[in-house]
Design a protein around this motif. Sequence first.
Motif, PDB file in Angstrom:
ATOM      1  N   GLY A 109       0.799  -1.213   0.000  1.00 31.19           N
ATOM      2  CA  GLY A 109       0.000   0.000   0.000  1.00 31.19           C
ATOM      3  C   GLY A 109       0.832   1.263   0.000  1.00 31.19           C
ATOM      4  N   ASP A 110       2.136   1.147  -0.234  1.00 28.08           N
ATOM      5  CA  ASP A 110       3.032   2.301  -0.292  1.00 28.08           C
ATOM      6  C   ASP A 110       3.102   2.759  -1.750  1.00 28.08           C
ATOM      7  N   TRP A 111       2.052   3.456  -2.181  1.00 28.05           N
ATOM      8  CA  TRP A 111       1.906   3.766  -3.603  1.00 28.05           C
ATOM      9  C   TRP A 111       2.874   4.835  -4.080  1.00 28.05           C
ATOM     10  N   GLU A 112       3.273   5.751  -3.234  1.00 30.67           N
ATOM     11  CA  GLU A 112       4.220   6.773  -3.666  1.00 30.67           C
ATOM     12  C   GLU A 112       5.572   6.155  -4.019  1.00 30.67           C
ATOM     13  N   THR A 113       6.041   5.246  -3.170  1.00 33.79           N
ATOM     14  CA  THR A 113       7.299   4.568  -3.468  1.00 33.79           C
ATOM     15  C   THR A 113       7.144   3.667  -4.682  1.00 33.79           C
ATOM     16  N   ALA A 114       6.016   2.983  -4.763  1.00 32.91           N
ATOM     17  CA  ALA A 114       5.763   2.128  -5.927  1.00 32.91           C
ATOM     18  C   ALA A 114       5.791   2.939  -7.211  1.00 32.91           C
ATOM     19  N   LEU A 115       5.186   4.119  -7.172  1.00 34.53           N
ATOM     20  CA  LEU A 115       5.158   4.973  -8.359  1.00 34.53           C
ATOM     21  C   LEU A 115       6.568   5.380  -8.777  1.00 34.53           C
ATOM     22  N   ALA A 116       7.394   5.742  -7.819  1.00 31.77           N
ATOM     23  CA  ALA A 116       8.762   6.166  -8.145  1.00 31.77           C
ATOM     24  C   ALA A 116       9.537   5.046  -8.831  1.00 31.77           C
ATOM     25  N   TYR A 117       9.446   3.843  -8.296  1.00 30.78           N
ATOM     26  CA  TYR A 117      10.134   2.709  -8.932  1.00 30.78           C
ATOM     27  C   TYR A 117       9.520   2.398 -10.294  1.00 30.78           C
ATOM     28  N   GLY A 118       8.208   2.534 -10.409  1.00 33.80           N
ATOM     29  CA  GLY A 118       7.542   2.229 -11.669  1.00 33.80           C
ATOM     30  C   GLY A 118       7.941   3.176 -12.782  1.00 33.80           C
ATOM     31  N   VAL A 119       8.017   4.468 -12.466  1.00 35.50           N
ATOM     32  CA  VAL A 119       8.432   5.451 -13.473  1.00 35.50           C
ATOM     33  C   VAL A 119       9.837   5.133 -13.973  1.00 35.50           C
ATOM     34  N   SER A 120      10.735   4.821 -13.052  1.00 38.20           N
ATOM     35  CA  SER A 120      12.110   4.488 -13.437  1.00 38.20           C
ATOM     36  C   SER A 120      12.162   3.205 -14.262  1.00 38.20           C
ATOM     37  N   ALA A 121      11.397   2.194 -13.833  1.00 37.47           N
ATOM     38  CA  ALA A 121      11.397   0.924 -14.559  1.00 37.47           C
ATOM     39  C   ALA A 121      10.848   1.088 -15.967  1.00 37.47           C
ATOM     40  N   LEU A 122       9.821   1.914 -16.110  1.00 36.94           N
ATOM     41  CA  LEU A 122       9.201   2.103 -17.414  1.00 36.94           C
ATOM     42  C   LEU A 122      10.123   2.877 -18.355  1.00 36.94           C
ATOM     43  N   GLN A 123      10.954   3.742 -17.810  1.00 35.46           N
ATOM     44  CA  GLN A 123      11.937   4.433 -18.643  1.00 35.46           C
ATOM     45  C   GLN A 123      12.942   3.451 -19.221  1.00 35.46           C
ATOM     46  N   ARG A 124      13.248   2.414 -18.470  1.00 31.29           N
ATOM     47  CA  ARG A 124      14.169   1.393 -18.949  1.00 31.29           C
ATOM     48  C   ARG A 124      13.503   0.461 -19.949  1.00 31.29           C
ATOM     49  N   SER A 125      12.234   0.138 -19.706  1.00 30.83           N
ATOM     50  CA  SER A 125      11.529  -0.836 -20.553  1.00 30.83           C
ATOM     51  C   SER A 125      10.139  -0.295 -20.885  1.00 30.83           C
ATOM     52  N   PRO A 126      10.040   0.626 -21.845  1.00 31.29           N
ATOM     53  CA  PRO A 126       8.739   1.240 -22.154  1.00 31.29           C
ATOM     54  C   PRO A 126       7.681   0.252 -22.627  1.00 31.29           C
ATOM     55  N   ALA A 127       8.098  -0.909 -23.131  1.00 28.70           N
ATOM     56  CA  ALA A 127       7.138  -1.881 -23.657  1.00 28.70           C
ATOM     57  C   ALA A 127       6.626  -2.851 -22.594  1.00 28.70           C
ATOM     58  N   ASP A 128       7.079  -2.704 -21.358  1.00 27.58           N
ATOM     59  CA  ASP A 128       6.679  -3.627 -20.290  1.00 27.58           C
ATOM     60  C   ASP A 128       5.243  -3.317 -19.872  1.00 27.58           C
ATOM     61  N   ARG A 129       4.298  -4.131 -20.319  1.00 28.55           N
ATOM     62  CA  ARG A 129       2.880  -3.866 -20.069  1.00 28.55           C
ATOM     63  C   ARG A 129       2.517  -4.015 -18.597  1.00 28.55           C
ATOM     64  N   GLU A 130       3.082  -4.994 -17.922  1.00 27.27           N
ATOM     65  CA  GLU A 130       2.714  -5.199 -16.518  1.00 27.27           C
ATOM     66  C   GLU A 130       3.183  -4.042 -15.639  1.00 27.27           C
ATOM     67  N   THR A 131       4.368  -3.513 -15.945  1.00 28.86           N
ATOM     68  CA  THR A 131       4.830  -2.354 -15.186  1.00 28.86           C
ATOM     69  C   THR A 131       3.931  -1.157 -15.439  1.00 28.86           C
ATOM     70  N   ARG A 132       3.553  -0.939 -16.706  1.00 31.39           N
ATOM     71  CA  ARG A 132       2.673   0.192 -17.021  1.00 31.39           C
ATOM     72  C   ARG A 132       1.297   0.007 -16.375  1.00 31.39           C
ATOM     73  N   ARG A 133       0.822  -1.236 -16.330  1.00 27.56           N
ATOM     74  CA  ARG A 133      -0.481  -1.503 -15.712  1.00 27.56           C
ATOM     75  C   ARG A 133      -0.445  -1.170 -14.213  1.00 27.56           C
ATOM     76  N   LEU A 134       0.636  -1.603 -13.554  1.00 29.65           N
ATOM     77  CA  LEU A 134       0.750  -1.321 -12.123  1.00 29.65           C
ATOM     78  C   LEU A 134       0.986   0.168 -11.889  1.00 29.65           C
ATOM     79  N   LEU A 135       1.673   0.806 -12.818  1.00 24.73           N
ATOM     80  CA  LEU A 135       1.865   2.247 -12.722  1.00 24.73           C
ATOM     81  C   LEU A 135       0.515   2.965 -12.779  1.00 24.73           C
ATOM     82  N   ALA A 136      -0.360   2.523 -13.663  1.00 24.14           N
ATOM     83  CA  ALA A 136      -1.696   3.115 -13.757  1.00 24.14           C
ATOM     84  C   ALA A 136      -2.454   2.953 -12.445  1.00 24.14           C
ATOM     85  N   ARG A 137      -2.347   1.784 -11.827  1.00 24.48           N
ATOM     86  CA  ARG A 137      -3.023   1.568 -10.547  1.00 24.48           C
ATOM     87  C   ARG A 137      -2.447   2.467  -9.466  1.00 24.48           C
ATOM     88  N   ALA A 138      -1.145   2.718  -9.534  1.00 23.85           N
ATOM     89  CA  ALA A 138      -0.529   3.631  -8.565  1.00 23.85           C
ATOM     90  C   ALA A 138      -1.088   5.039  -8.739  1.00 23.85           C
TER      91      ALA A 138
END
Length: 409
Positions: A109-138
């Motif tokens: 439930g720590d969505w702010e930290t999750a968002l920070a890691y998600g943004v960084s991960a998506l910059q590395r792998s823009p095509a990663d659908r699961e990361t983008r999906r979890l980013l949307a939930r964040a």
Amino acid sequence: MIFTVVSLLFGGCAAPSAPVEPTVDSFPTLLMKGDTLAASGRRTAAEEIYREAAAVRPTDPLPHLRLAWLYLGWGRPEDGLDAVEAAEQRGASPAQTESLRMALHAALGDWETALAYGVSALQRSPADRETRRLLARAYVALGSAEEAEWAYRTLLEGDPSDSMTNEQLGVLLAIHDPAAARPYLQAAQTPLAQDVLDVLGEEKPAYRLARIGQACLTHAEPALAVLALRRAVMLRPVYADAHALLGQALEAMGQDKEALEHLKRAVDLAPRSPLAHSLLGFYYLERGDSRSARPYLETAYDLDPGNPVVSLYMAWLYADLGWYDVIGVWLDEAVRLSPDDPRIWEEVVRFCLERGLTERAVEAAQRLVEMGPGSAPAHDLLGWALFLNGDVEQAESCFREALQLDPDL
């Protein structure tokens, strides 16, 4: 005589052969075994194998990464973060850990930290659908609806038929643009999407939003519910039931202080609302404050005696107060009012297991299995009821059936 036999076998030249050296699985073999066990739902065995692999190769991060993913699916995010840290200490790169850390912090439930890691991960792998999906939930959890919509639209560009993405985007749009939401909800074809579709035509905006929020709560989407219900009380500040539901949604998101404010506001606005009284009473009950809960729950029952959920609340209340002689009356009342609702029976089973009423738990769980023979949770609950009631053999049979129905249980 025994000494002579032992001497002949192991002490001299008469020994038939030298001892066989025990074999040790290779590191890749151990990882493969652990993966197989994890995929089949045998998490405890997989954990042991991954730890064995870590002992074979102490400086390799891979076993610790495998453990972190295992703990994520196991509902042990704190252990998962410990495993990630161990992997990083052994050289795991951010590319290996950022998405994993995002998912683990989201599970906490720590969505702010999750968002920070998600943004960084998506910059590395823009095509990663699961990361983008979890980013949307964040984004949804943090109240950033526009960013969430953008993320879901990007996902749909890659796969327009993605049911869950259509559902989430449709619900988001339903909050502020019902007409635009309809095609996405129709494409989703999920229970939540259908429930939201059913209320899109409601002409009163605040009532429509409250119904959308209630549907989201029913389908375990409290973050979406918060967005809908905040808008409902903004449009109609004196809407008591919307405040009550918002309090429930905020509590589910871990925002207890604000949740209590809205629950109290609901009771103040509508002293005869059974919903407001029951939710405020249950808020206190969950925190062990049964004396504060009692007047609200008893009022809720007086206002709505035909509600089986309120009867369940009464059973919990009187159990906490130590009035054990009346618990059975309230459990009977709950299932009498809703004899064919598996959700009520499931709550009765869980209550009985928690309170040590094992015989009654077995009876209720058997009824639950009769109602849903294909339900893995039902078989699992029956297994626990039988186990705690001393019937180990039948319990094992139920556990096996549950795992066959859902290996990820």
